[in-house]
Design an enzyme around this catalytic site. Structure first.
Site, PDB file in Angstrom:
ATOM      1  N   TYR A   1       0.925  -1.044  -0.023  1.00 42.68           N
ATOM      2  CA  TYR A   1       0.020   0.049  -0.279  1.00 42.68           C
ATOM      3  C   TYR A   1       0.826   1.218   0.045  1.00 42.68           C
ATOM      4  O   TYR A   1       0.343   2.258  -0.568  1.00 42.68           O
ATOM      5  CB  TYR A   1      -1.037   0.075   1.188  1.00 42.68           C
ATOM      6  CG  TYR A   1      -2.286  -0.760   0.748  1.00 42.68           C
ATOM      7  CD1 TYR A   1      -3.571  -0.221   0.265  1.00 42.68           C
ATOM      8  CD2 TYR A   1      -2.321  -2.082   1.030  1.00 42.68           C
ATOM      9  CE1 TYR A   1      -4.376  -0.932  -0.319  1.00 42.68           C
ATOM     10  CE2 TYR A   1      -3.285  -2.954   0.585  1.00 42.68           C
ATOM     11  CZ  TYR A   1      -4.455  -2.420  -0.016  1.00 42.68           C
ATOM     12  OH  TYR A   1      -5.529  -3.158  -0.541  1.00 42.68           O
TER      13      TYR A   1
ATOM     14  N   GLU B   1      -9.167  -7.336   3.663  1.00 50.65           N
ATOM     15  CA  GLU B   1      -8.445  -8.230   3.152  1.00 50.65           C
ATOM     16  C   GLU B   1      -7.821  -9.143   4.265  1.00 50.65           C
ATOM     17  O   GLU B   1      -7.848 -10.451   4.221  1.00 50.65           O
ATOM     18  CB  GLU B   1      -7.265  -7.596   2.313  1.00 50.65           C
ATOM     19  CG  GLU B   1      -7.913  -7.047   1.106  1.00 50.65           C
ATOM     20  CD  GLU B   1      -7.190  -5.896   0.384  1.00 50.65           C
ATOM     21  OE1 GLU B   1      -5.645  -5.774   0.641  1.00 50.65           O
ATOM     22  OE2 GLU B   1      -7.645  -5.091  -0.353  1.00 50.65           O
TER      23      GLU B   1
HETATM   24  C1  HEM Z   1      -6.250   2.240  -1.603  1.00 55.60           C
HETATM   25  C2  HEM Z   1      -5.787   1.813  -2.567  1.00 55.60           C
HETATM   26  C3  HEM Z   1      -6.178   0.939  -3.445  1.00 55.60           C
HETATM   27  C4  HEM Z   1      -7.187   0.953  -4.214  1.00 55.60           C
HETATM   28  C5  HEM Z   1      -8.252   2.272  -4.330  1.00 55.60           C
HETATM   29  C6  HEM Z   1      -7.312   0.047  -5.201  1.00 55.60           C
HETATM   30  C7  HEM Z   1      -8.393   0.019  -6.151  1.00 55.60           C
HETATM   31  C8  HEM Z   1      -8.418  -1.139  -6.993  1.00 55.60           C
HETATM   32  C9  HEM Z   1      -9.613  -1.433  -8.049  1.00 55.60           C
HETATM   33  C10 HEM Z   1     -10.862  -0.395  -7.757  1.00 55.60           C
HETATM   34  C11 HEM Z   1      -9.585  -2.475  -8.664  1.00 55.60           C
HETATM   35  C12 HEM Z   1     -10.490  -3.160  -9.717  1.00 55.60           C
HETATM   36  C13 HEM Z   1     -11.511  -4.065  -8.861  1.00 55.60           C
HETATM   37  C14 HEM Z   1     -12.308  -4.817  -9.712  1.00 55.60           C
HETATM   38  O1  HEM Z   1     -11.841  -5.598 -10.419  1.00 55.60           O
HETATM   39  O2  HEM Z   1     -13.453  -4.642  -9.679  1.00 55.60           O
HETATM   40  C15 HEM Z   1      -8.225  -2.812  -8.317  1.00 55.60           C
HETATM   41  C16 HEM Z   1      -7.580  -4.139  -8.861  1.00 55.60           C
HETATM   42  C17 HEM Z   1      -6.384  -4.500  -8.682  1.00 55.60           C
HETATM   43  N1  HEM Z   1      -5.528  -3.677  -7.684  1.00 55.60           N
HETATM   44 FE1  HEM Z   1      -5.865  -2.491  -6.227  1.00 55.60          FE
HETATM   45  N2  HEM Z   1      -6.166  -0.798  -5.204  1.00 55.60           N
HETATM   46  C18 HEM Z   1      -5.443  -0.319  -4.052  1.00 55.60           C
HETATM   47  C19 HEM Z   1      -4.292  -0.879  -4.048  1.00 55.60           C
HETATM   48  C20 HEM Z   1      -3.706  -1.827  -4.398  1.00 55.60           C
HETATM   49  C21 HEM Z   1      -2.151  -2.158  -3.945  1.00 55.60           C
HETATM   50  C22 HEM Z   1      -1.516  -1.720  -2.945  1.00 55.60           C
HETATM   51  C23 HEM Z   1      -1.734  -3.211  -4.889  1.00 55.60           C
HETATM   52  C24 HEM Z   1      -0.590  -3.969  -5.104  1.00 55.60           C
HETATM   53  C25 HEM Z   1       0.247  -3.202  -5.564  1.00 55.60           C
HETATM   54  C26 HEM Z   1      -2.945  -3.545  -5.949  1.00 55.60           C
HETATM   55  C27 HEM Z   1      -3.010  -3.956  -6.854  1.00 55.60           C
HETATM   56  C28 HEM Z   1      -4.281  -4.500  -7.631  1.00 55.60           C
HETATM   57  C29 HEM Z   1      -4.377  -5.461  -8.745  1.00 55.60           C
HETATM   58  C30 HEM Z   1      -2.959  -6.449  -9.182  1.00 55.60           C
HETATM   59  C31 HEM Z   1      -5.475  -5.383  -9.333  1.00 55.60           C
HETATM   60  C32 HEM Z   1      -6.324  -6.303 -10.432  1.00 55.60           C
HETATM   61  C33 HEM Z   1      -5.882  -5.553 -11.758  1.00 55.60           C
HETATM   62  C34 HEM Z   1      -6.524  -5.829 -12.982  1.00 55.60           C
HETATM   63  O3  HEM Z   1      -7.172  -7.097 -12.721  1.00 55.60           O
HETATM   64  O4  HEM Z   1      -6.606  -5.146 -14.041  1.00 55.60           O
HETATM   65  N3  HEM Z   1      -4.059  -2.412  -5.637  1.00 55.60           N
HETATM   66  N4  HEM Z   1      -7.756  -2.088  -7.174  1.00 55.60           N
END
Ligand code: HEM
Ligand code: FAD
Length: 401
Positions: A97, A139
């Site tokens: 994060y 999580e």
């Molecule tokens: C407050 C912080 C974060 C927010 C607001 C956020 C938001 C999101 C959202 C909205 C999605 C799409 C969910 C869906 O499929 O409907 C997502 C997917 C994802 N997030 Fe986060 N995220 C955060 C932090 C992180 C962190 C720390 C990581 C790791 C480095 C991460 C890695 C990912 C990955 C790998 C996906 C899937 C991407 C894809 O399949 O295209 N996220 N996140």
């Protein structure tokens, strides 16, 4: 809760952030991947290329800021739940994060320039960390419930026990844990992340696949639609890999099951509405109910181009025999014969006015977004309360900010 000073700043700057949100999240990914190229193996490159992940993140951050200000355009709970489940299936850890936070805040400064005074930066940093803390806590609970102590160690090797052609460009893979341990259980509607090493220096990619068989068996099943190149885009990377390069005896790495959109709880009537490959969660639910609760009042409405394109259709006759109150309402764009299920087979696209609607039914939708919007709007018009309609999107959810 935002502190009152930050809340006032966020309220005043929200329009500027919202108007530039996708520019900000685009700059964020460029910065983060330049500093951490290893993360290219974690993120979905197709969603990066099409901009869908940029849009999803932008909409989530703006949506969360509005939620903190008490201005929820859409219910917040299902959105946060969905993101947490997706993160858990990818093995995201709290230590990641600060990386996202650092590059996201730097991108806000890069795009909005001098408008980002120290006070503005502080207020949006607070929004980010409130969001991050909420997701980390959710999580952590999901990992705990799944018995996962260390997300990096949660992935397991599975061996392909069977490979079955289901329909045009659709195969099912039946999987057993490679080490001979028990498959474990899941709830119909849940999905696994599948990680594949693409070889040839192309790195790793991860995609989600709904479990399409019944829970409680020694094997799990996923059913994969091959994504062919169209509209100037390339062939889908992982689905093509699974179709062309994975056969019986090969190994795949799978996450534990996650996902919160399940239809099988309770005992009231159910309406399952699917299109194309979106039938996978419904088929898992039906196979589960056929064993546990065969008398349940269930309607399956499924839309497809033709009968031969309809995935997992071969299971319908047995399900019809096992479930006396199962009604099948099939819609084929190019007509088709019944397959001895007593199904009503309609020609053309689904007309939501003609969907059989059991009184008080819980509704579950899965298919392309335009299809789900069309069906949902029709069901709302027919008086189904919005909170009875759950849906699963096979991609990043595009929220209305
Ligand atoms: C407050 C912080 C974060 C927010 C607001 C956020 C938001 C999101 C959202 C909205 C999605 C799409 C969910 C869906 O499929 O409907 C997502 C997917 C994802 N997030 Fe986060 N995220 C955060 C932090 C992180 C962190 C720390 C990581 C790791 C480095 C991460 C890695 C990912 C990955 C790998 C996906 C899937 C991407 C894809 O399949 O295209 N996220 N996140
Ligand atoms: C919860 C969930 C459950 C799912 N369940 C299932 C399931 O049961 N069965 C199933 O088959 N799928 C399922 N999916 C979808 C699955 O995860 C994959 O998204 C799907 O298999 C496509 O992945 P891919 O790697 O083949 O395609 P990708 O490589 O991700 O490509 C996706 C699209 O992006 C386009 N694209 C990629 N790069 C570019 C570019 N540079 N320019 C323009 N366009 C581009 C491609 O042409 C393609 O149309 C599910 C998804 C989710 C989120």
């Amino acid at each position: 809760m935002l502190n009152p000073t930050s809340a006032a700043v966020v309220r005043a700057t929200l329009p500027a952030v919202r108007d530039h949100a996708e520019e900000i999240t685009g700059a964020f990914y460029a910065r983060m991947f330049a500093a951490h190229p290893e993360l290219l193996n974690l993120f979905n490159r197709g969603n990066q290329a099409t901009g869908r992940q940029r849009q999803a993140l932008a909409a989530a951050v703006v949506g969360y800021a509005r939620h903190l200000l008490g201005d929820d355009p859409v219910p917040w709970e299902p959105i946060a739940t969905r993101i947490a489940h997706k993160h858990a299936s990818l093995g995201i850890t709290p230590a990641q994060y600060p990386i996202v936070g650092r590059h996201l805040m730097a991108a806000v400064g890069e795009v909005l320039g001098a408008a980002v005074t120290p006070e503005v930066a502080r207020a949006w940093d607070e929004v980010y960390w409130l969001f991050a803390c909420e997701l980390v806590a959710r999580e952590a609970r999901l990992y705990h419930a799944a018995g996962v102590d260390d997300p990096a160690q949660a992935w397991r090797d599975w061996q392909v026990a069977e490979r079955t052609a289901e329909a045009d460009d659709v195969v099912s893979l039946t999987l057993a844990p490679s080490d001979g341990s028990a498959a474990g259980t899941f709830v119909p509607g849940q999905y696994v992340s599948v990680a594949v090493d693409l070889g040839g220096g192309a790195g790793r990619q991860i995609r989600q696949y709904s479990l399409s068989g019944a829970p409680g068996l020694p094997t799990w099943q996923i059913t994969v639609k091959r994504v062919r190149a169209r509209a100037g885009g390339p062939d889908g990377v992982v689905s093509t890999y699974l179709h062309e390069r994975v056969g019986v005896g090969d190994r795949l790495r799978l996450s534990p099951p996650f996902g919160d959109v399940s239809s099988v709880g309770g005992d009231g009537p159910l309406l399952l509405v699917s299109a194309g490959i979106g039938v996978t969660p419904a088929m898992s639910a039906l196979q589960d109910l056929a064993r546990r609760d065969p008398g349940r009042d269930v309607v399956l409405v499924h839309a497809d181009r033709t009968g031969t394109a309809h995935p997992l259709r071969r299971h319908l006759p047995a399900l019809s025999r096992a479930m006396p109150r199962l009604r099948l309402d099939l819609w084929y764009e190019h007509g088709d014969a019944d397959i001895a299920t007593g199904a009503r087979v309609n020609s053309g696209r689904v007309d939501p006015e003609r969907i059989p609607l059991p009184e008080g039914a819980d509704v579950h939708l899965c298919g392309p977004l335009p299809f789900m919007n069309h069906v949902r709007a029709g069901l709302l018009r027919r008086g189904v309360p919005g909170d009875r309609i759950a849906y699963e999107v096979f991609g990043p959810e595009l929220l209305t900010a």
